[in-house]
Structure formats: C-alpha cells, structure tokens
Write an enzyme that holds these catalytic residues in place. Sequence first.
Site, PDB file in Angstrom:
ATOM      1  N   GLU A 166       0.785  -1.222   0.000  1.00 62.54           N
ATOM      2  CA  GLU A 166       0.000   0.000   0.000  1.00 62.54           C
ATOM      3  C   GLU A 166       0.822   1.279   0.000  1.00 62.54           C
ATOM      4  OE1 GLU A 166      -2.368  -2.758   2.806  1.00 62.54           O
ATOM      5  OE2 GLU A 166      -0.537  -2.852   1.599  1.00 62.54           O
ATOM      6  N   SER A 167       1.985   1.256   0.607  1.00 60.79           N
ATOM      7  CA  SER A 167       2.795   2.470   0.741  1.00 60.79           C
ATOM      8  C   SER A 167       3.357   2.967  -0.582  1.00 60.79           C
ATOM      9  CB  SER A 167       3.942   2.224   1.728  1.00 60.79           C
ATOM     10  OG  SER A 167       4.741   1.148   1.293  1.00 60.79           O
TER      11      SER A 167
END
Length: 505
Positions: A331-332
Amino acid sequence: MYEIMTSDEAIRLIRDGDCICVNSFVGIENPVELHEALYRRYQKMQSPTHLTIVSSAGFGVWDTEHNAEGYIRDGAVDRLICGHFGAMMSTKKLVLEDRFEAYNLPLGCISHAIRAQAGGLSGALSKVGLDIFVDPRMEGPGINRVSIDDSLVKHVEVDGEEFLYYKLPKITIALIKGTAADHKGNITFDDMFMSGDALSICQAVKANRGKVIVQVDRLVDTPSRPRNAIIPGCLVDAIVVAEPQERNEAYTALTGSFEIPYEEWHTWSEKIDQASEKMLKDNTIGKIIGRRAAKELRVDDIVNIGIGIPEMVSRYARKSGMLDMVTLTVESGGIGGFPVSGEAFGAMIGAASVYDMANQFDLYDNGGLDICFMGALEVDQYGNINAHRGPGAFAGIGGFANITAKTPTVVFCMSFNAKGLTVSQKSGEITIEKEGSVPKFVEHVNSISFSSKRAIENGQKVLYVTERCVFRLTPKGLKLIEVYPGIDAKRDILDQLPFEVEYKQ
C-alpha cells in the site's frame, strides 16, 4: 525561504488548534524527533493544544512512550483522523475510552483527500467505502461515542452514480521525515522505505498558508538530481537535522540502495525477521490455508498480500516458483519486490518501483490488481467480512477497503474458528484435534469491512479459504465448494455453522 532549526525551535511554528498531517506508514518513517520535541513543549508550556492530527496510515512506533503517544495521552490532541491505528499502542486504547474524537477512514481515501486538498479541492469522491462501516448510512467513520463529526464522509450522487465524498479539515502543519536536504532546501528520500503522501501534504499545507517542517538525517552540499527531490525547497519552512536511528544491517535491503535479485529475497526476509525477533512459528493452520490460497495465483498477476495468515501465501508461491512470475505490491507505494511484515510493514525487499501512495491507491481503486489475499475476523451468512474491529479492540481498516473494493479475485484467508483451535495434518489428511472457542462464521458481523452486496454487483470472484474447507460467494450467500481430505463435511463444517450454506457433494 526555509531555515535550519533545532527540533524545539521548529515546533514553535505549531499553534493551538492547528491541523497536523504526518507523513508516515504504520510504524515506519515517522519524524520521531519532531514528535518528541512537541511533547517536550507541551509538558513545559501546555501548548500547543486542541490539535487535530491526520495521517493516512497512522503514526505510531509500537512503543507507548515514544513518538506522539505522550502528548496525545496528556491531552494536546482533540481529534485524530487515521487509516490505521495498529502501531499507536496507548492511543488506540484511549480512543475506546472516549478520551478524544477519533475517526477511521480507508487509508487510500485519506491519501486521495490530501491530494485533492493540495489541488484546491475540498475533498475526494470515491466508490470505496460504499455499504461498509464508514458509509454514513451504516455506522460512519467515528470510532467512539464522542466522534460525531458528520462532515468527513458524505453519501452523494453525481451524474446518477453514487459515491462517498471524503473531506478533511484544512491541513496547516506538515511533519515529514526525509533523508537529506541540499543547500536549496530540496528534500530527498534516498534512504527511506517510501515517500508516502509527502509532496501532497506539503502542497496542501502551503496552499492553506501553513508551515512545513521536515526532519532529515543530514545536510548535503551537492544539489539533488531534479527527479530525486521529492519536496522542492520552496515548499519547506523548517529543516531539522536529527541523528538517524541505528538500523540493523538487514534493513538496508529495504532502501533500494542496491539490487536484490529474486533468488535472494527469502534470505533477506529471514534476516529482517531475525532482526525484528519475528520468526514464523510452526503454524499448521496457516500453512494449510496458505498452500491452498496460493493455488489461485496466475502468471503475470498483480497482487497484494495482507499481513497475518495471508503471508503464508507468499511462502508457498515461492516454493512453487510462482512468486517469480507475479508482481507483488504494498500500500505504501512499492511494486515488484517482496513486502516485509512486522514493525517494518510498508517496506519492500527488491522493489522495482516505489512511488507516491496516492498513485498506488489509484491502481487499487480502479481494479488494477488481479488478486488479493486478505485476513478476516468474522464472516456472516451473506459473505460480509469484518476485518478491522474486534470486541473491545481495533486496529483500523487501513488499505483493506481500497484493496478489496474492485479487485477481480479476492481471497480471504482465515481459520474456521479461533482461540484454542488445534489442527494436525498427516499424509495429506487433516484432523481437527480441538475446536476453537471463538466462532468466526457468525449470523451478522459486528462491523462491515467488505460488502458482499457490492462484490456481487461488481462481478468479483470471492473465496473464503480456511484450514478445513473453501467457500465461494454467490448471490444467495456462501457456497461450500471444497472439503479437504480427512474432514467430515457435516460434523466439521455444516454442523458448526450458525446458518445454512449451499453444498452439493
């Protein structure tokens, strides 16, 4: 024009009532020295106070005595808006005691709302969140009884389509961690695991006539290469140089400073697990689930694998050779490497690319993944999932809602029940030695993280893989499609369920 300041000097730029946006990801890349300085000032001056803090993915460091935990606990903060609270060890307990307002929004929706504010828009439209807890027609984003602000998420229609409209308060302070600042104040992220929402946060703050404070490891004389300067110096007000925390040698694998071929991913992953004292246990349940779930992978799939039991998927994908034929994401912003878990969750070994977090959620929200593997706390008779809130505890939705909202194939990896479940496997046959005391298949989930209704409308393939069987979502609810060798379908599955499911032998 930026100034070089001490952390104590820089924190004086923060005023009572400011809305602070922290660029971090769960437990990584926190500007710890800035948080510590804010706490020192609050202890001495009882100021700044009445703060609002926004963070897409949360800003803890898995320690009740460091980072922001102290000044939040002592009363400097009135309101928190976060996608995930997992690493904020004391804060998440105080939330449940109604000590201050706290709101949980999908991680990607906060990221997009920050970017919208940077572009002069009040908020961001999204289909993510419809018919799950954050939808104001359901529960809304408030976590506790004092969190009643109904302006953060609204249900709206545009051109005959329904959306949720995510709106954040105006961000006036940016707290950012970077690697280095050159003589023009340009900020690079070379030794960082990710850049997150850094640029959008700074742009939004400057548009709101606020202050951007950046903590860096060092100052450099050589100007940054233009593409490497994530934050241009013209957006920076204060630069604080803080001695970087010592990192175990294993963590250098996560900065992208040297190439790590696929063959070495597993070796580096083991080194990181050892450094963080996180070693995989002999988990028979997880192994059974991971082995079966991994069979859903196809060549060239773009994939997201959640933490916990889903991590076992990557173990069996590696054993089968499939891991080298798919592209993993986190996700980052990382793509094309191997995501790590534990305290460094959000970082990647051998990433091919790490870009801004909002761009990653553009991919997720629009169905850019082929398949995802997620954990679950509860599933009900309709196939709805609760993955973010247990009884008397919560971590937050994180990126779960964005990842599962439109991905064509969603695989939930979960044990059939919990707390005491004991399973053995011999010669390919599975035996339930002892059932757990906490059911995970329930008539109604406590809170909805994943809407089966939406999944059916979207035409998604949804599987629920356990240690004894596999269910598939149908328009009528759950259908039992696989019973593993050694398992008695009636005794071990159907009689254990509080509702009926479709099953044909």
